[in-house]
Each structure stands twice: as structure tokens, then as C-alpha cells.
Enzyme design. Structure first.
Site, PDB file in Angstrom:
ATOM      1  N   GLU A  46       5.166   4.584   3.538  1.00  0.00           N
ATOM      2  CA  GLU A  46       4.692   5.901   3.991  1.00  0.00           C
ATOM      3  C   GLU A  46       5.884   6.835   4.197  1.00  0.00           C
ATOM      4  O   GLU A  46       6.845   6.494   4.884  1.00  0.00           O
ATOM      5  CB  GLU A  46       3.888   5.728   5.285  1.00  0.00           C
ATOM      6  CG  GLU A  46       3.483   6.998   6.014  1.00  0.00           C
ATOM      7  CD  GLU A  46       2.681   7.973   5.168  1.00  0.00           C
ATOM      8  OE1 GLU A  46       1.639   7.568   4.612  1.00  0.00           O
ATOM      9  OE2 GLU A  46       3.109   9.135   5.045  1.00  0.00           O
TER      10      GLU A  46
ATOM     11  N   ASP B 246      -3.192  11.699  -1.631  1.00  0.00           N
ATOM     12  CA  ASP B 246      -3.328  13.159  -1.630  1.00  0.00           C
ATOM     13  C   ASP B 246      -3.755  13.618  -3.025  1.00  0.00           C
ATOM     14  O   ASP B 246      -3.115  13.248  -4.015  1.00  0.00           O
ATOM     15  CB  ASP B 246      -1.993  13.816  -1.245  1.00  0.00           C
ATOM     16  CG  ASP B 246      -1.580  13.440   0.181  1.00  0.00           C
ATOM     17  OD1 ASP B 246      -2.466  13.373   1.053  1.00  0.00           O
ATOM     18  OD2 ASP B 246      -0.383  13.198   0.409  1.00  0.00           O
TER      19      ASP B 246
ATOM     20  N   GLU C 117       0.875  -1.187   0.000  1.00  0.00           N
ATOM     21  CA  GLU C 117       0.000   0.000   0.000  1.00  0.00           C
ATOM     22  C   GLU C 117       0.905   1.229   0.000  1.00  0.00           C
ATOM     23  O   GLU C 117       1.717   1.401   0.912  1.00  0.00           O
ATOM     24  CB  GLU C 117      -0.914   0.037   1.223  1.00  0.00           C
ATOM     25  CG  GLU C 117      -1.891   1.220   1.156  1.00  0.00           C
ATOM     26  CD  GLU C 117      -2.684   1.468   2.435  1.00  0.00           C
ATOM     27  OE1 GLU C 117      -3.662   2.240   2.368  1.00  0.00           O
ATOM     28  OE2 GLU C 117      -2.332   0.907   3.496  1.00  0.00           O
TER      29      GLU C 117
ATOM     30  N   ASP D 261     -12.371   9.262  -1.924  1.00  0.00           N
ATOM     31  CA  ASP D 261     -13.678   9.951  -1.908  1.00  0.00           C
ATOM     32  C   ASP D 261     -13.583  11.206  -2.777  1.00  0.00           C
ATOM     33  O   ASP D 261     -14.549  11.968  -2.845  1.00  0.00           O
ATOM     34  CB  ASP D 261     -14.061  10.356  -0.476  1.00  0.00           C
ATOM     35  CG  ASP D 261     -13.189  11.487   0.020  1.00  0.00           C
ATOM     36  OD1 ASP D 261     -11.958  11.429  -0.193  1.00  0.00           O
ATOM     37  OD2 ASP D 261     -13.728  12.448   0.601  1.00  0.00           O
TER      38      ASP D 261
ATOM     39  N   LYS E 223      -4.162  21.258  -7.726  1.00  0.00           N
ATOM     40  CA  LYS E 223      -3.647  22.269  -8.668  1.00  0.00           C
ATOM     41  C   LYS E 223      -2.900  21.589  -9.818  1.00  0.00           C
ATOM     42  O   LYS E 223      -2.091  20.683  -9.584  1.00  0.00           O
ATOM     43  CB  LYS E 223      -2.694  23.229  -7.951  1.00  0.00           C
ATOM     44  CG  LYS E 223      -3.429  24.108  -6.961  1.00  0.00           C
ATOM     45  CD  LYS E 223      -2.538  25.157  -6.353  1.00  0.00           C
ATOM     46  CE  LYS E 223      -3.369  25.981  -5.392  1.00  0.00           C
ATOM     47  NZ  LYS E 223      -2.642  26.333  -4.175  1.00  0.00           N
TER      48      LYS E 223
ATOM     49  N   THR F 203     -10.081   2.248   5.417  1.00  0.00           N
ATOM     50  CA  THR F 203      -8.910   3.001   5.844  1.00  0.00           C
ATOM     51  C   THR F 203      -9.392   4.084   6.822  1.00  0.00           C
ATOM     52  O   THR F 203     -10.597   4.308   6.955  1.00  0.00           O
ATOM     53  CB  THR F 203      -8.216   3.678   4.635  1.00  0.00           C
ATOM     54  OG1 THR F 203      -8.959   4.848   4.267  1.00  0.00           O
ATOM     55  CG2 THR F 203      -8.113   2.745   3.446  1.00  0.00           C
ATOM     56  N   GLU F 204      -8.445   4.766   7.470  1.00  0.00           N
ATOM     57  CA  GLU F 204      -8.839   5.861   8.384  1.00  0.00           C
ATOM     58  C   GLU F 204      -9.623   6.938   7.629  1.00  0.00           C
ATOM     59  O   GLU F 204     -10.664   7.408   8.098  1.00  0.00           O
ATOM     60  CB  GLU F 204      -7.618   6.536   9.016  1.00  0.00           C
ATOM     61  CG  GLU F 204      -7.046   5.819  10.192  1.00  0.00           C
ATOM     62  CD  GLU F 204      -5.871   4.934   9.798  1.00  0.00           C
ATOM     63  OE1 GLU F 204      -5.539   4.879   8.590  1.00  0.00           O
ATOM     64  OE2 GLU F 204      -5.303   4.298  10.694  1.00  0.00           O
ATOM     65  N   TYR F 205      -9.090   7.330   6.467  1.00  0.00           N
ATOM     66  CA  TYR F 205      -9.755   8.386   5.696  1.00  0.00           C
ATOM     67  C   TYR F 205     -11.125   7.933   5.214  1.00  0.00           C
ATOM     68  O   TYR F 205     -12.064   8.709   5.177  1.00  0.00           O
ATOM     69  CB  TYR F 205      -8.866   8.794   4.508  1.00  0.00           C
ATOM     70  CG  TYR F 205      -7.906   9.905   4.853  1.00  0.00           C
ATOM     71  CD1 TYR F 205      -6.925   9.722   5.820  1.00  0.00           C
ATOM     72  CD2 TYR F 205      -7.984  11.148   4.238  1.00  0.00           C
ATOM     73  CE1 TYR F 205      -6.040  10.729   6.151  1.00  0.00           C
ATOM     74  CE2 TYR F 205      -7.103  12.171   4.562  1.00  0.00           C
ATOM     75  CZ  TYR F 205      -6.133  11.954   5.519  1.00  0.00           C
ATOM     76  OH  TYR F 205      -5.269  12.971   5.846  1.00  0.00           O
ATOM     77  N   GLU F 206     -11.210   6.672   4.837  1.00  0.00           N
ATOM     78  CA  GLU F 206     -12.490   6.137   4.352  1.00  0.00           C
ATOM     79  C   GLU F 206     -13.545   6.218   5.447  1.00  0.00           C
ATOM     80  O   GLU F 206     -14.693   6.607   5.200  1.00  0.00           O
ATOM     81  CB  GLU F 206     -12.268   4.677   3.916  1.00  0.00           C
ATOM     82  CG  GLU F 206     -13.475   4.021   3.293  1.00  0.00           C
ATOM     83  CD  GLU F 206     -13.109   2.665   2.694  1.00  0.00           C
ATOM     84  OE1 GLU F 206     -11.916   2.259   2.752  1.00  0.00           O
ATOM     85  OE2 GLU F 206     -14.019   2.011   2.173  1.00  0.00           O
TER      86      GLU F 206
HETATM   87  N1  SAM Z   1      -4.095   5.584   3.015  1.00  0.00           N
HETATM   88  C1  SAM Z   1      -4.411   6.263   4.263  1.00  0.00           C
HETATM   89  C2  SAM Z   1      -5.899   6.342   4.452  1.00  0.00           C
HETATM   90  O1  SAM Z   1      -6.631   6.091   3.488  1.00  0.00           O
HETATM   91  O2  SAM Z   1      -6.353   6.612   5.578  1.00  0.00           O
HETATM   92  C3  SAM Z   1      -3.760   7.657   4.324  1.00  0.00           C
HETATM   93  C4  SAM Z   1      -4.249   8.663   3.320  1.00  0.00           C
HETATM   94  S1  SAM Z   1      -3.360  10.212   3.393  1.00  0.00           S
HETATM   95  C5  SAM Z   1      -4.430  11.337   2.628  1.00  0.00           C
HETATM   96  C6  SAM Z   1      -2.113  10.009   2.156  1.00  0.00           C
HETATM   97  C7  SAM Z   1      -0.780   9.517   2.708  1.00  0.00           C
HETATM   98  O3  SAM Z   1       0.113   9.280   1.632  1.00  0.00           O
HETATM   99  C8  SAM Z   1      -0.096  10.534   3.629  1.00  0.00           C
HETATM  100  O4  SAM Z   1       0.168   9.931   4.877  1.00  0.00           O
HETATM  101  C9  SAM Z   1       1.190  10.896   2.878  1.00  0.00           C
HETATM  102  O5  SAM Z   1       2.285  11.154   3.746  1.00  0.00           O
HETATM  103  C10 SAM Z   1       1.422   9.647   2.029  1.00  0.00           C
HETATM  104  N2  SAM Z   1       2.212   9.911   0.812  1.00  0.00           N
HETATM  105  C11 SAM Z   1       2.012  10.899  -0.078  1.00  0.00           C
HETATM  106  N3  SAM Z   1       2.935  10.847  -1.061  1.00  0.00           N
HETATM  107  C12 SAM Z   1       3.739   9.785  -0.781  1.00  0.00           C
HETATM  108  C13 SAM Z   1       4.876   9.230  -1.414  1.00  0.00           C
HETATM  109  N4  SAM Z   1       5.382   9.757  -2.541  1.00  0.00           N
HETATM  110  N5  SAM Z   1       5.454   8.147  -0.851  1.00  0.00           N
HETATM  111  C14 SAM Z   1       4.969   7.610   0.292  1.00  0.00           C
HETATM  112  N6  SAM Z   1       3.889   8.106   0.940  1.00  0.00           N
HETATM  113  C15 SAM Z   1       3.275   9.182   0.415  1.00  0.00           C
END
Ligand code: SAM
Length: 211
Positions: free
Chosen positions: A69, A118, A44, A154, A122, A191-194
């Protein structure tokens, strides 16, 4: 994901090398030795606090999971979860996804999960989106032929962008849902965000795309 600065996080990750693998590039081509078996490896990318990877590993003991991560202050919570569950089939890597080709050999990873990546809305930040073509190149390089990306979000804009990005790349869309929680999909691990965004009433989009 805005988190408090945790100056101790890096050290805690380093002090738990069984779960948070240090110098992961040293295991390139030999991840089966790290797990002690030849089970398939699913990763993941952007695993956050690790709820998904932990739940999936509990549900599927014959699959090995690796959570990747970037943010140490975030992945340290995934480590806490693992210290509690003590699952043998999950490892964590505190690295940037850009390093994937240094860490895994061709075909060493059987599936890539992207959850609530993320959105970088933009246009000038398009290259940072984890479904941008340069990231697809990286995933393709570590997956077998016809390997799959399973993606949930989402964010409608990111979802539409990603479907187009997968298609332009020549990938095949095997599954698309515009409302996962009201679909017939079985075995979903949130997931947490979900959890957070579906509680607000947001529909969850999901797709499976194959190279
Ligand atoms: N997957 C989790 C969830 O659904 O609850 C976390 C979602 S969070 C919005 C996105 C995560 O991706 C962040 O913790 C961010 O640090 C990580 N992330 C973003 N770009 C990344 C990269 N290039 N390599 C590793 N992690 C990355």
C-alpha cells in the site's frame, strides 16, 4: 480513499518492523526467511486498511500474505489490525507497486490480488490503472509461469477494461463472475470497499486471470 492526514503514520510504521517490513528490497529472493517457512506468498496490491489480507491470513494459515500500500495514512490501520490479531503470516509494505521488481525475485510470489483498485476513469490516466499492461509486466516478472491475478471490483468500467487488458496481454481467464455475492464462490473474504459498495446494492465483479 480520502483519509485524514496522519503525520504520525510513517513513524508508527517504522516502529513496528516485525509487521511493516522496512527496506523490503533487502529481502528480495529471501522472503521465506522473513516468514521462517517456505509457504507460498500471496500479495495484495493496494491493500488499503488490510481487512482482506487479515481475513485471508486467518482463513489460510499455510499461506503467507503481504499487503502492499502506497498511502501511509491508510496502511497504518492495517498495522493496527495486525497488532491486534498478531498473525505470523502477514507482512505489510508501505511502497508503490512500481517497486515490485526490486522487492521480489522471479517466481517468488505465488498469487497477486487486486481488490477495488482505483478506477482512474479518464483515458489520460489509463497508465495508472493497476491492470494496465505495464503493471501486468511487473506482476508477470514476480509470479511463476501461469501465475494468477485474482481481481475484484464493483466498478463495471474498470472490470471491462481489465478483462480486455488481461486478454490483450495473452492471459487466460479462468473464472469470471458478474455477481460474486450471488454466485457459488466459496470462502470469499470481503474488503472494506466490498462491504461498503455491496451494502449499497452494487454487484461485485470478480475474475481470475492466468499468465
Ligand atoms: N483493497 C482495499 C479495499 O478493497 O478495501 C482498498 C481499495 S482503495 C480504492 C485502493 C488502494 O490502492 C488505495 O489505498 C491506494 O492508496 C492504493 N494504491 C493505488 N495505487 C497504488 C500503487 N501503485 N501501489 C500501491 N498501492 C496503491
Amino acid at each position: 480513499m480520502r483519509q485524514r492526514y496522519k503525520p504520525w503514520a510513517k513513524e508508527k510504521l517504522q516502529n513496528n518492523p516485525y509487521f511493516c517490513i522496512q527496506e523490503p528490497a533487502k529481502h528480495k529472493g529471501a522472503w521465506s526467511e522473513v516468514f521462517g517457512n517456505d509457504n507460498p506468498i500471496h500479495i495484495e496490491v493496494g491493500t488499503g486498511k488490510g481487512q482482506f489480507i487479515n481475513g485471508m491470513a486467518q482463513q489460510n494459515p499455510d499461506i503467507n500474505y503481504i499487503g502492499i500500500e502506497l498511502a501511509d495514512r491508510v496502511i497504518v490501520t492495517a498495522l493496527d489490525r495486525l497488532l491486534e490479531s498478531n498473525l505470523p503470516n502477514v507482512k505489510l509494505l508501505n511502497v508503490n507497486a512500481m517497486e515490485l521488481p526490486d522487492i521480489f525475485a522471479e517466481g517468488e510470489v505465488s498469487r497477486v490480488y487486486l481488490n477495488f483498485s482505483d478506477p482512474w476513469p479518464k483515458t489520460r490516466h489509463e497508465k495508472r490503472r493497476l491492470t494496465y499492461k505495464t503493471f501486468l509486466d511487473l506482476y508477470k516478472g514476480i509470479l511463476p509461469e501461469h501465475g494468477e491475478i485474482h481481481f475484484k471490483t464493483d466498478n463495471r468500467g474498470l472490470f471491462e477494461y481489465s478483462l480486455v487488458s488481461f486478454s490483450h496481454y495473452g492471459m487466460k481467464l479462468n473464472y469470471v463472475s458478474l455477481d460474486l455475492h450471488n454466485s457459488d464462490f466459496e470462502g470469499n473474504v470481503m474488503t472494506e470497499y466490498e462491504q461498503k459498495f455491496s451494502a449499497k446494492g452494487n454487484p461485485i465483479y470478480r475474475c481470475e486471470a492466468a499468465f
